[in-house]
Design a protein around this motif. Structure first.
Motif, PDB file in Angstrom:
ATOM      1  N   MET A 143       0.742  -1.145   0.051  1.00  0.00           N
ATOM      2  CA  MET A 143       0.014   0.029  -0.026  1.00  0.00           C
ATOM      3  C   MET A 143       0.694   1.124   0.156  1.00  0.00           C
ATOM      4  SD  MET A 143      -2.925   0.887   2.587  1.00  0.00           S
ATOM      5  CE  MET A 143      -2.976  -0.442   3.613  1.00  0.00           C
ATOM      6  N   SER A 144       0.663   2.120  -0.799  1.00  0.00           N
ATOM      7  CA  SER A 144       1.315   3.372  -0.909  1.00  0.00           C
ATOM      8  C   SER A 144       1.309   4.332   0.493  1.00  0.00           C
ATOM      9  CB  SER A 144       1.269   4.001  -2.118  1.00  0.00           C
ATOM     10  OG  SER A 144      -0.239   4.637  -2.071  1.00  0.00           O
ATOM     11  N   VAL A 145       2.365   5.259   0.514  1.00  0.00           N
ATOM     12  CA  VAL A 145       2.102   6.087   1.594  1.00  0.00           C
ATOM     13  C   VAL A 145       1.090   7.074   1.473  1.00  0.00           C
ATOM     14  CG1 VAL A 145       3.489   7.903   2.789  1.00  0.00           C
ATOM     15  CG2 VAL A 145       4.644   6.005   1.712  1.00  0.00           C
ATOM     16  N   GLN A 146       0.755   7.518   0.417  1.00  0.00           N
ATOM     17  CA  GLN A 146      -0.642   8.309   0.361  1.00  0.00           C
ATOM     18  C   GLN A 146      -1.687   7.745   0.595  1.00  0.00           C
ATOM     19  OE1 GLN A 146      -0.321   9.353  -3.894  1.00  0.00           O
ATOM     20  NE2 GLN A 146       0.975  11.252  -3.553  1.00  0.00           N
ATOM     21  N   ILE A 147      -2.046   6.546   0.019  1.00  0.00           N
ATOM     22  CA  ILE A 147      -3.218   5.898   0.784  1.00  0.00           C
ATOM     23  C   ILE A 147      -3.234   5.463   2.274  1.00  0.00           C
ATOM     24  CG2 ILE A 147      -4.642   3.795   0.451  1.00  0.00           C
ATOM     25  CD1 ILE A 147      -3.517   3.666  -2.367  1.00  0.00           C
ATOM     26  N   ARG A 148      -2.116   5.158   2.810  1.00  0.00           N
ATOM     27  CA  ARG A 148      -1.776   4.945   4.146  1.00  0.00           C
ATOM     28  C   ARG A 148      -2.432   6.240   5.038  1.00  0.00           C
ATOM     29  NH1 ARG A 148       3.386   1.377   5.528  1.00  0.00           N
ATOM     30  NH2 ARG A 148       2.850  -0.454   4.178  1.00  0.00           N
ATOM     31  N   VAL A 149      -1.776   7.513   4.574  1.00  0.00           N
ATOM     32  CA  VAL A 149      -2.156   8.726   5.242  1.00  0.00           C
ATOM     33  C   VAL A 149      -3.639   9.111   5.158  1.00  0.00           C
ATOM     34  CG1 VAL A 149      -1.840  11.251   4.838  1.00  0.00           C
ATOM     35  CG2 VAL A 149       0.183   9.628   4.825  1.00  0.00           C
ATOM     36  N   LEU A 150      -4.137   8.602   3.810  1.00  0.00           N
ATOM     37  CA  LEU A 150      -5.736   8.753   3.682  1.00  0.00           C
ATOM     38  C   LEU A 150      -6.434   8.255   4.548  1.00  0.00           C
ATOM     39  CD1 LEU A 150      -8.032  10.351   2.025  1.00  0.00           C
ATOM     40  CD2 LEU A 150      -8.010   7.975   0.621  1.00  0.00           C
ATOM     41  N   PHE A 151      -6.026   7.100   4.774  1.00  0.00           N
ATOM     42  CA  PHE A 151      -6.791   5.956   5.769  1.00  0.00           C
ATOM     43  C   PHE A 151      -6.649   6.459   7.267  1.00  0.00           C
ATOM     44  CE2 PHE A 151      -6.821   2.228   2.735  1.00  0.00           C
ATOM     45  CZ  PHE A 151      -7.896   2.471   2.212  1.00  0.00           C
ATOM     46  N   PHE A 152      -5.369   6.875   7.382  1.00  0.00           N
ATOM     47  CA  PHE A 152      -5.191   7.572   8.779  1.00  0.00           C
ATOM     48  C   PHE A 152      -6.047   8.678   9.072  1.00  0.00           C
ATOM     49  CE2 PHE A 152      -3.000  10.765  11.518  1.00  0.00           C
ATOM     50  CZ  PHE A 152      -2.851   9.872  12.611  1.00  0.00           C
ATOM     51  N   LEU A 153      -6.271   9.675   8.279  1.00  0.00           N
ATOM     52  CA  LEU A 153      -7.056  10.599   8.434  1.00  0.00           C
ATOM     53  C   LEU A 153      -8.758  10.469   8.427  1.00  0.00           C
ATOM     54  CD1 LEU A 153      -5.417  13.176   5.692  1.00  0.00           C
ATOM     55  CD2 LEU A 153      -5.194  13.288   8.401  1.00  0.00           C
ATOM     56  N   ILE A 154      -8.814   9.469   7.625  1.00  0.00           N
ATOM     57  CA  ILE A 154     -10.241   9.099   7.695  1.00  0.00           C
ATOM     58  C   ILE A 154     -10.668   8.503   9.096  1.00  0.00           C
ATOM     59  CG2 ILE A 154     -12.001   7.212   6.835  1.00  0.00           C
ATOM     60  CD1 ILE A 154     -10.949   7.914   4.034  1.00  0.00           C
ATOM     61  N   ALA A 155      -9.902   7.719   9.669  1.00  0.00           N
ATOM     62  CA  ALA A 155      -9.867   7.067  10.619  1.00  0.00           C
ATOM     63  C   ALA A 155      -9.749   8.193  11.906  1.00  0.00           C
ATOM     64  CB  ALA A 155      -8.718   6.031  11.077  1.00  0.00           C
ATOM     65  N   LEU A 156      -9.043   9.027  11.876  1.00  0.00           N
ATOM     66  CA  LEU A 156      -8.975  10.182  12.960  1.00  0.00           C
ATOM     67  C   LEU A 156     -10.087  10.884  12.945  1.00  0.00           C
ATOM     68  CD1 LEU A 156      -6.602  11.524  14.800  1.00  0.00           C
ATOM     69  CD2 LEU A 156      -6.262  12.974  12.964  1.00  0.00           C
ATOM     70  N   PHE A 157     -10.491  11.390  11.612  1.00  0.00           N
ATOM     71  CA  PHE A 157     -11.984  12.385  11.901  1.00  0.00           C
ATOM     72  C   PHE A 157     -13.307  11.398  11.997  1.00  0.00           C
ATOM     73  CE2 PHE A 157      -9.515  14.917   8.845  1.00  0.00           C
ATOM     74  CZ  PHE A 157      -9.573  16.001   9.535  1.00  0.00           C
ATOM     75  N   THR A 158     -13.144  10.282  11.875  1.00  0.00           N
ATOM     76  CA  THR A 158     -14.495   9.437  12.492  1.00  0.00           C
ATOM     77  C   THR A 158     -14.186   9.219  13.733  1.00  0.00           C
ATOM     78  OG1 THR A 158     -14.067   8.000  10.362  1.00  0.00           O
ATOM     79  CG2 THR A 158     -15.365   6.900  12.130  1.00  0.00           C
ATOM     80  N   MET A 159     -13.112   9.090  14.199  1.00  0.00           N
ATOM     81  CA  MET A 159     -12.873   8.883  15.931  1.00  0.00           C
ATOM     82  C   MET A 159     -13.450  10.033  16.513  1.00  0.00           C
ATOM     83  SD  MET A 159      -9.905   6.399  16.649  1.00  0.00           S
ATOM     84  CE  MET A 159      -8.742   7.129  15.668  1.00  0.00           C
ATOM     85  N   GLY A 160     -12.835  11.449  15.974  1.00  0.00           N
ATOM     86  CA  GLY A 160     -13.230  12.669  16.423  1.00  0.00           C
ATOM     87  C   GLY A 160     -14.745  12.951  16.226  1.00  0.00           C
ATOM     88  N   GLY A 161     -15.306  12.620  15.361  1.00  0.00           N
ATOM     89  CA  GLY A 161     -16.763  12.763  15.246  1.00  0.00           C
ATOM     90  C   GLY A 161     -17.832  11.962  16.081  1.00  0.00           C
ATOM     91  N   LEU A 162     -17.017  10.640  16.479  1.00  0.00           N
ATOM     92  CA  LEU A 162     -17.746   9.963  17.177  1.00  0.00           C
ATOM     93  C   LEU A 162     -17.564  10.452  18.684  1.00  0.00           C
ATOM     94  CD1 LEU A 162     -17.113   6.297  16.012  1.00  0.00           C
ATOM     95  CD2 LEU A 162     -19.099   7.370  15.791  1.00  0.00           C
ATOM     96  N   ALA A 163     -16.441  10.761  18.993  1.00  0.00           N
ATOM     97  CA  ALA A 163     -16.136  11.457  20.334  1.00  0.00           C
ATOM     98  C   ALA A 163     -16.846  12.759  20.621  1.00  0.00           C
ATOM     99  CB  ALA A 163     -14.558  11.741  20.600  1.00  0.00           C
ATOM    100  N   ALA A 164     -16.949  13.627  19.689  1.00  0.00           N
ATOM    101  CA  ALA A 164     -17.575  14.973  19.418  1.00  0.00           C
ATOM    102  C   ALA A 164     -19.222  14.654  19.856  1.00  0.00           C
ATOM    103  CB  ALA A 164     -17.486  15.726  18.395  1.00  0.00           C
ATOM    104  N   GLY A 165     -19.732  13.709  19.282  1.00  0.00           N
ATOM    105  CA  GLY A 165     -21.117  13.154  19.339  1.00  0.00           C
ATOM    106  C   GLY A 165     -21.418  12.853  21.007  1.00  0.00           C
ATOM    107  N   ALA A 166     -20.489  11.815  21.321  1.00  0.00           N
ATOM    108  CA  ALA A 166     -20.546  11.325  22.761  1.00  0.00           C
ATOM    109  C   ALA A 166     -20.497  12.715  23.740  1.00  0.00           C
ATOM    110  CB  ALA A 166     -19.640  10.574  22.952  1.00  0.00           C
ATOM    111  N   VAL A 167     -19.595  13.730  23.443  1.00  0.00           N
ATOM    112  CA  VAL A 167     -19.529  14.769  24.453  1.00  0.00           C
ATOM    113  C   VAL A 167     -20.847  15.588  24.295  1.00  0.00           C
ATOM    114  CG1 VAL A 167     -18.330  16.797  24.992  1.00  0.00           C
ATOM    115  CG2 VAL A 167     -17.131  14.763  24.447  1.00  0.00           C
ATOM    116  N   LEU A 168     -21.273  15.857  23.314  1.00  0.00           N
ATOM    117  CA  LEU A 168     -22.627  16.598  23.186  1.00  0.00           C
ATOM    118  C   LEU A 168     -23.946  15.884  23.493  1.00  0.00           C
ATOM    119  CD1 LEU A 168     -22.194  18.034  19.278  1.00  0.00           C
ATOM    120  CD2 LEU A 168     -22.187  19.295  21.417  1.00  0.00           C
TER     121      LEU A 168
END
Length: 67
Positions: free
Chosen positions: A1-26
């Protein structure tokens, strides 16, 4: 897997976790029910996009490496 795809998956996972955490806090605050639900919906859609991109990018690479 290329580095660009790994970074893309990392960012998607990061924003997904952030969205779930923000929903839980709210939800814990109790004042912003519609905003909490929106955060959960966006996070779940983002996770779905991540799985869709994974199937599109990772599967062809695995098939090409076998040949």
């Amino acid at each position: 897997m290329s580095v660009q795809i790994r970074v893309l998956f990392f960012l998607i996972a990061l924003f997904t976790m952030g969205g779930l955490a923000a929903g839980a806090v709210l939800m814990a605050q109790g004042h912003h029910g519609w905003l909490s639900a929106g955060c959960y919906v966006v996070a779940l859609l983002l996770a779905g996009v991540g799985f869709m991109l994974r199937r599109r990018f990772v599967k062809p690479m695995a098939v090409e490496s076998q040949q």
